[in-house]
Design an enzyme around this catalytic site. Structure first.
Site, PDB file in Angstrom:
ATOM      1  CG  ASP A  70      -2.045  -1.018   1.093  1.00 21.01           C
ATOM      2  OD1 ASP A  70      -2.201  -1.590  -0.005  1.00 21.01           O
ATOM      3  OD2 ASP A  70      -2.761  -1.249   2.086  1.00 21.01           O
ATOM      4  CG  ASN A 112      -9.716   7.660  10.862  1.00 21.10           C
ATOM      5  OD1 ASN A 112     -10.044   8.594  11.580  1.00 21.10           O
ATOM      6  ND2 ASN A 112     -10.578   6.721  10.477  1.00 21.10           N
TER       7      ASN A 112
END
Length: 283
Positions: free
Chosen positions: A61, A178
């Site tokens: 990623d 987050n």
């Protein structure tokens, strides 16, 4: 599909075994394809990407995030092949590469347009601007005390937070930093931004999900000088209390190639049940 670029993370594939396997697999499908290779984004920018039909990212990623910023305004779609750790954005695993490439050449895929995020601030007479796919994080330095942040949304005062920092993420980035800070999981195609305080002193401090058209302005108390701004966890810049950081949705979008609507399968397998040290995952 005549021009394909392959960007490889050489720390994940130092001997180019996976890269050569991808090239061979493509040539087995269509020998006439022109393939250009790039190592760690070197030579791959917006102008270069305009000549490509697709960019294959070979890594994890983080490699996709880095590639995304490097080709910021490009409309060339990205196909992620995971040879990293998690591979939430890099949907294709190495054991299914050949089948995925066959679907690619048959046109059996969709392109998801993912929102990006932008932050700006003044540095002297210059306006600094950075775009990311996942998030913008404002946080205290290693030697710094807990800091106080004043947050405005569309020029209206929202709240003050005392803590380690503040995360503002896209829906795509909701499952990254987050989530680790207690923020919500948001479907990646929702047109929103999410603001999450990091380890605030006040228990009542919680995330807020905002319309993506919102302008978020964050100022640091002037007596704090050791502060940093992070974009996608890969680009860091120092900021101080005299600066106001403005965050909003970027005009740019990142186009990602998807072969099926397997978001919830991926979420369950790689996020919910992948939490180390928790037999039942994070839920």
């Amino acid at each position: 599909m005549k021009n394909i670029g392959i960007n490889v993370n050489t720390t994940k594939d130092p001997n180019k075994e996976m890269l050569n396997f991808i090239i061979e697999s493509i040539k087995n499908i269509d020998k006439s394809v022109n393939i250009k290779t790039y190592e760690n984004c070197m030579g791959l920018d917006e102008n270069e990407s305009s000549s490509l039909d697709v960019i294959i990212v070979l890594g994890g990623d983080g490699t996709i995030l880095n590639t995304s910023r490097n080709v910021l305004r490009s409309k060339t779609p990205i196909l992620g092949i995971n040879i990293g750790h998690l591979g939430f954005l890099a949907q294709v695993e190495i054991n299914s590469v050949e089948a995925a490439l066959e679907k690619l050449f048959r046109g059996e895929y969709t392109i998801e347009k993912r929102d990006m995020i932008q932050c700006t601030y003044n540095e002297g007479n210059k306006i600094k601007r950075y775009d990311g796919l996942n998030d913008v994080v404002l946080y205290r330095g290693i030697k710094s005390r807990i800091q106080r942040y004043d947050v405005y949304i569309n020029d209206a005062f929202y709240n003050s937070f005392s803590g380690d920092g503040i995360i503002i993420c896209t829906s795509t980035g909701s499952t990254a930093y987050n989530l680790s800070a207690g923020g919500p999981i948001i479907h990646p195609l929702l047109d929103v931004l999410c603001l999450t305080p990091m380890y605030s002193q006040f228990f009542a401090s919680r995330s807020i999900v905002l319309d993506s058209r919102s302008l978020i302005s964050i100022s640091i108390e002037k007596n704090y000088e050791d502060s940093f701004l992070s974009i996608d966890g890969q680009k860091w810049v120092a900021v101080n209390g005299s600066q106001t950081i403005k965050i909003n949705k970027s005009k740019n979008k990142r186009r990602l190639i998807k072969f099926d609507d397997a978001y919830f399968n991926t979420l369950r397998e790689k996020i919910i049940f992948n939490a180390k040290g928790c037999e039942g995952g994070i839920l």
